[in-house]
Design an enzyme around this catalytic site. Structure first.
Site, short mmCIF file in Angstrom:
data_model
loop_
_atom_site.label_atom_id
_atom_site.label_comp_id
_atom_site.label_asym_id
_atom_site.label_seq_id
_atom_site.Cartn_x
_atom_site.Cartn_y
_atom_site.Cartn_z
N ASP A 62 7.30 16.53 -8.91
CA ASP A 62 8.73 16.67 -8.63
C ASP A 62 9.37 15.40 -8.08
OD1 ASP A 62 7.48 16.69 -6.00
OD2 ASP A 62 9.37 17.48 -5.24
N ASP A 76 -2.44 16.34 -8.43
CA ASP A 76 -1.54 15.81 -9.46
C ASP A 76 -1.70 14.30 -9.61
OD1 ASP A 76 -0.35 15.28 -6.97
OD2 ASP A 76 1.60 16.12 -7.50
N GLY A 102 2.26 20.29 -6.40
CA GLY A 102 2.24 19.39 -7.56
C GLY A 102 1.18 19.67 -8.61
N ASP A 127 -2.34 8.28 -5.06
CA ASP A 127 -1.50 7.11 -4.86
C ASP A 127 -2.18 6.24 -3.80
OD1 ASP A 127 0.97 5.69 -5.27
OD2 ASP A 127 1.84 6.68 -3.54
N PHE A 169 7.63 5.73 -10.29
CA PHE A 169 7.71 7.10 -9.79
C PHE A 169 7.86 8.04 -10.98
CE2 PHE A 169 9.40 10.88 -7.79
CZ PHE A 169 8.51 11.00 -6.74
N VAL A 170 6.87 8.92 -11.14
CA VAL A 170 6.84 9.80 -12.31
C VAL A 170 7.10 11.25 -11.92
CG1 VAL A 170 5.29 8.24 -13.57
CG2 VAL A 170 4.31 10.12 -12.22
N ARG A 216 9.63 19.69 -12.02
CA ARG A 216 8.25 20.17 -12.15
C ARG A 216 8.03 20.86 -13.48
NH1 ARG A 216 5.83 19.69 -7.08
NH2 ARG A 216 7.11 20.19 -5.27
P1 5GP Z 1 -1.09 9.63 -1.47
O1 5GP Z 1 -1.38 10.37 -0.20
O2 5GP Z 1 -2.29 9.38 -2.33
O3 5GP Z 1 -0.30 8.38 -1.20
O4 5GP Z 1 -0.05 10.50 -2.25
C1 5GP Z 1 -0.42 11.50 -3.07
C2 5GP Z 1 0.74 12.41 -3.29
O5 5GP Z 1 1.97 11.68 -3.40
C3 5GP Z 1 0.58 13.11 -4.60
O6 5GP Z 1 -0.09 14.32 -4.43
C4 5GP Z 1 2.01 13.34 -5.03
O7 5GP Z 1 2.44 14.57 -4.50
C5 5GP Z 1 2.78 12.22 -4.39
N1 5GP Z 1 3.10 11.15 -5.35
C6 5GP Z 1 2.56 9.92 -5.43
N2 5GP Z 1 3.09 9.22 -6.44
C7 5GP Z 1 3.97 10.04 -7.04
C8 5GP Z 1 4.83 9.90 -8.18
O8 5GP Z 1 4.91 8.88 -8.89
N3 5GP Z 1 5.58 11.00 -8.49
C9 5GP Z 1 5.56 12.15 -7.77
N4 5GP Z 1 6.34 13.15 -8.16
N5 5GP Z 1 4.75 12.32 -6.70
C10 5GP Z 1 3.98 11.28 -6.35
MG MG Z 2 0.55 16.21 -4.25
#
Ligand code: 5GP
Ligand code: MG
Length: 188
Positions: free
Chosen positions: A168, A104, A48, A107, A161-162, A174
């Site tokens: 992606d 990227d 990402g 979350d 969700f972006v 991407r």
């Molecule tokens: P976390 O472990 O912080 O919950 O998730 C982080 C990862 O989730 C990011 O690196 C990304 O790959 C994915 N992610 C979280 N939110 C989004 C979103 O809105 N869009 C996309 N494409 N990936 C996301």
């Molecule tokens: Mg990621």
């Protein structure tokens, strides 16, 4: 021909806005890391972060080594499963280095927490984070930096969700040069 644009509900940041913000982040990072005694490594989280990584390193005006690692954090769908693991490690030796982790989007924080502790265990003298997007409303774990580490983010992202600019859904989108909200009917 399928138009990727038709899958986007709303554009959040245009190519121009992204480019300006990346320049600001890079000059802030260049100032902050300038003159630091140990060497500087930028580590991107694949896949990402690949476009953000490529853009930001070209605007950082310091000697820097660049590498990638890979984390598997996803089960199915669009929620991280809370149990990320490093599936491909960095090649460079980061012991004693100031590491800037480039991601990227943050979350829940599970992925970054896993990567930060991994880099700390390899002896990084500090770990900073530069995340293109941040969804603070969804955070489940606090991001603990290492040493003098700093946290940088490009933009605060709404709870949608972006996709685009490296991010992606099911390995598509991407290559969009902007970031947009994917039409909800296209993902679960
Ligand atoms: P976390 O472990 O912080 O919950 O998730 C982080 C990862 O989730 C990011 O690196 C990304 O790959 C994915 N992610 C979280 N939110 C989004 C979103 O809105 N869009 C996309 N494409 N990936 C996301
Ligand atoms: Mg990621």
């Amino acid at each position: 021909m399928m138009e990727l644009e038709d899958h986007i509900e709303r554009i959040l940041w245009t190519e121009q806005q992204i480019s300006e913000r990346v320049s600001e982040l890079a000059s802030q990072i260049s100032d902050d890391f300038n003159g630091s005694s140990s060497s500087f490594a930028v580590v991107g989280v694949a896949t990402g972060a690949f476009i953000f990584l490529a853009d930001i390193v070209r605007k950082i005006k310091l000697p820097v080594s660049v590498d990638l690692l890979r984390v598997e954090s996803y089960g199915f769908g669009t929620e991280s499963n809370g149990a990320p693991r490093i599936s491909s490690d960095v090649k460079i030796d980061i012991k004693g280095k100031h590491v800037l982790l480039v991601e990227d989007i943050v979350d829940t924080g599970n992925t970054l927490t896993c990567v930060i502790s991994h880099l700390a265990s390899k002896g990084a003298s500090s770990v900073s984070v530069c995340s293109f997007l941040d969804k603070p409303a969804r955070r489940k774990v606090r991001i603990e930096l290492v040493g003098e580490g700093k946290f940088y983010r490009g933009f605060e992202c709404p709870d949608d969700f972006v996709v685009g600019y490296g991010m992606d859904y099911a390995e598509l989108y991407r290559n969009l040069p902007y970031v947009g909200i994917l039409k909800p009917e296209l993902h679960k």
